[in-house]
Scaffold this motif. Structure first.
Motif, short mmCIF file in Angstrom:
data_model
loop_
_atom_site.label_atom_id
_atom_site.label_comp_id
_atom_site.label_asym_id
_atom_site.label_seq_id
_atom_site.Cartn_x
_atom_site.Cartn_y
_atom_site.Cartn_z
N TYR A 133 0.85 -1.20 0.00
CA TYR A 133 0.00 0.00 0.00
C TYR A 133 0.89 1.25 0.00
N PRO A 134 1.49 1.61 -1.13
CA PRO A 134 2.33 2.81 -1.18
C PRO A 134 1.53 4.06 -0.79
N GLY A 135 2.17 4.90 0.01
CA GLY A 135 1.55 6.17 0.38
C GLY A 135 0.53 6.07 1.49
N ARG A 136 0.32 4.87 2.07
CA ARG A 136 -0.69 4.72 3.12
C ARG A 136 -0.01 4.30 4.42
N VAL A 137 -0.42 4.97 5.50
CA VAL A 137 0.06 4.64 6.84
C VAL A 137 -1.09 4.04 7.62
N ILE A 138 -0.87 2.91 8.23
CA ILE A 138 -1.91 2.17 8.94
C ILE A 138 -1.70 2.37 10.45
N LYS A 139 -2.76 2.78 11.11
CA LYS A 139 -2.71 3.04 12.55
C LYS A 139 -2.86 1.73 13.33
N ALA A 140 -2.14 1.65 14.47
CA ALA A 140 -2.21 0.44 15.30
C ALA A 140 -1.81 0.79 16.73
N LYS A 141 -1.90 -0.21 17.59
CA LYS A 141 -1.43 -0.10 18.96
C LYS A 141 -0.60 -1.33 19.28
N VAL A 142 0.29 -1.18 20.23
CA VAL A 142 1.12 -2.32 20.64
C VAL A 142 0.26 -3.29 21.45
N ASP A 143 0.13 -4.50 20.95
CA ASP A 143 -0.59 -5.53 21.70
C ASP A 143 0.31 -6.14 22.78
N SER A 144 1.49 -6.54 22.40
CA SER A 144 2.40 -7.17 23.36
C SER A 144 3.78 -7.31 22.73
N VAL A 145 4.75 -7.44 23.60
CA VAL A 145 6.10 -7.79 23.18
C VAL A 145 6.30 -9.27 23.49
N ILE A 146 6.67 -10.03 22.50
CA ILE A 146 6.85 -11.47 22.69
C ILE A 146 8.27 -11.69 23.20
N TRP A 147 8.38 -11.80 24.52
CA TRP A 147 9.70 -11.91 25.15
C TRP A 147 10.20 -13.35 25.12
N ALA A 148 10.35 -13.86 23.93
CA ALA A 148 10.89 -15.22 23.77
C ALA A 148 11.43 -15.36 22.36
N GLN A 149 12.50 -16.13 22.24
CA GLN A 149 13.08 -16.43 20.94
C GLN A 149 13.83 -17.74 21.03
N GLY A 150 14.19 -18.27 19.87
CA GLY A 150 14.80 -19.59 19.84
C GLY A 150 16.12 -19.68 20.56
N LEU A 151 16.87 -18.56 20.65
CA LEU A 151 18.17 -18.60 21.32
C LEU A 151 18.03 -18.82 22.82
N GLY A 152 16.84 -18.56 23.36
CA GLY A 152 16.64 -18.76 24.79
C GLY A 152 16.09 -20.12 25.15
N GLN A 153 16.06 -21.02 24.18
CA GLN A 153 15.47 -22.34 24.42
C GLN A 153 16.58 -23.38 24.56
N LEU A 154 16.42 -24.24 25.58
CA LEU A 154 17.32 -25.36 25.77
C LEU A 154 16.52 -26.64 25.62
N PRO A 155 16.52 -27.21 24.43
CA PRO A 155 15.75 -28.45 24.25
C PRO A 155 16.39 -29.59 25.01
N PRO A 156 15.55 -30.51 25.55
CA PRO A 156 16.11 -31.64 26.30
C PRO A 156 16.93 -32.55 25.40
N SER A 157 18.18 -32.75 25.77
CA SER A 157 19.07 -33.63 25.01
C SER A 157 20.26 -33.98 25.90
#
Length: 409
Positions: free
Chosen positions: A314-338
């Motif tokens: 959508y060139p030239g269009r700005v869409i309004k929003a609000k912050v729902d949440s910050v997802i405080w998790a990522q793959g680097l913080g995971q220790l899979p059982p092994s």
């Protein structure tokens, strides 16, 4: 935006020092004029990244639903089309030939009717057997009572015979009374034999009635469930319910408001009813808008903060929003059982980014967002609001730049 600010700054420098000559143009003023924009732009960029952070990695994600037929059969109708036509929840996606499933339902319904009629007949037989048992037991009771009554009379008759014999022997009694007493005794002995025979017959009838009852109960089988249905009827009814469910599954309906993609089904085709044999894919109409930010950009961001984003679609269009949440998790913080010790030190991966999820404002709720669309996003925190306008201008300029299609073919 930085270039525009530098242009404005350069205009005022030219106006003050060159055109109007309000201030002398010497080494000191030249050095001052060169240092001010460097410091100002550096401070501005740092403050913008803290209190109005932006992301050049914004994506629109949508869940997909692979459609797999629950039953196998020949396709007779595919009323949907692949593309941008919205398919409403409950709308028919495709139909299979219902003939074999309808025949199975008809067959089981006939079996159920026969079994229910047979069950009722056996129930009536069971009631008759129980009635005969009660009748036989009543006859036994009656015969037992009769035997007791005859035994009492027989005992009295024997005493009278003995008494008459003694009187006749001494001449005190007559022969007729003795013969009458003996006749009464024989009659009572006959009645006793008859009563015992009746008791034997009643007990034999009871045994026969009990055998009939057991046989009928075995035919009926055990009772199942709260409805007190017998085993055979309950089994057929369960098969019938399954057959009706399979018949209903010959019509596959949309589970959501979605768009159809990867449509591989055509009338006349055959579906095998296997869980890994998807015949089309549904993409949900509404999606999630997520932007990735560096970790140190998010310490001022809170749920509910104002946000804006511009999509390349959508060139030239700005869409309004609000912050729902910050997802405080990522793959680097995971220790899979092994059994492997986690890697540390020089082989550790660089810190990753965190995702921020947005809620679109009401004015743009109905805007179509293509799955996979990318763009830029900006978050306006609740502090230092005076510089938010600069980020808004930068975002809007970038949005209009999207009109430029820079390719040669």
């Amino acid at each position: 935006m930085e270039v525009l600010l530098l242009g404005i700054y350069s205009f005022f420098v030219w106006l003050i020092f060159i055109k109007l000559k309000w201030l002398p143009w010497n080494i000191v003023s030249q050095t001052t004029v060169a240092i001010i924009p460097i410091i100002a732009l550096t401070a501005l960029i740092l403050l913008l990244n803290i209190f109005a952070p932006s992301s050049a990695d914004l994506r629109v994600f949508k869940y997909t639903v692979p459609i797999v037929s629950q039953v196998r059969g020949r396709v007779i109708e595919v009323p949907v089309e692949e593309g941008n036509r919205l398919v409403k929840k409950g709308e028919i996606l495709f139909k299979l030939d219902p003939t074999p499933y309808q025949l199975e339902v008809n067959n089981l319904e006939a079996q159920l009717s026969t079994s229910v009629a047979g069950q009722k007949e056996l129930e009536e037989s069971l009631k008759g057997a129980k009635g005969k048992i009660d009748e036989a037991r009543g006859a036994i009771t009656q015969a037992t009572a009769r035997i007791g009554e005859v035994n009492a009379k027989l005992e009295l008759a024997r005493k009278r015979v003995e008494q008459n014999r003694e009187l006749t022997a001494t001449g005190a009694g007559n022969r007729f009374d003795l013969e009458q007493a003996e006749a009464n005794l024989k009659e009572l002995e006959g009645q006793l034999a008859s009563a015992r025979s009746a008791e034997v017959q009643a007990r034999a009838a009871e045994v026969q009635a009990l055998a009939n009852e057991r046989q009928t109960v075995q035919k009926l089988g055990a009772k199942v469930g709260k409805t007190q249905e017998f085993a055979q009827v309950a089994q057929i009814r369960a098969k019938l319910e399954n057959a009706r469910w399979e018949l209903d599954q010959t019509v596959t309906r949309s589970p959501c408001d979605c768009f159809v993609v990867n449509l591989q089904l055509r009338p006349g085709g055959f579906v095998a009813g296997l869980p890994f044999n998807a015949v089309m894919t549904l993409v949900e109409a509404t999606g999630q808008v997520v932007a990735l930010y560096n970790q140190n950009e998010l310490h001022q961001v809170r749920p509910g903060d104002e946000a804006e984003f511009a999509l390349n679609t959508y060139p030239g269009r700005v869409i309004k929003a609000k912050v729902d949440s910050v997802i405080w998790a990522q793959g680097l913080g995971q220790l899979p059982p092994s059994g492997t010790v986690p890697m540390i030190g020089v082989l550790t991966q660089p810190p990753g980014r965190y995702a921020v999820k947005f809620d679109i404002e009401e004015r743009d709720k109905d805007l179509f967002l293509a799955a996979g669309a990318s763009g830029h996003a900006a978050i306006y925190t609740q502090r230092l609001e005076m510089i938010h306008i600069i980020r808004k201008v930068i975002l809007r300029v970038g949005s209009y730049v999207n009109y430029l299609i820079l390719k040669l073919h």
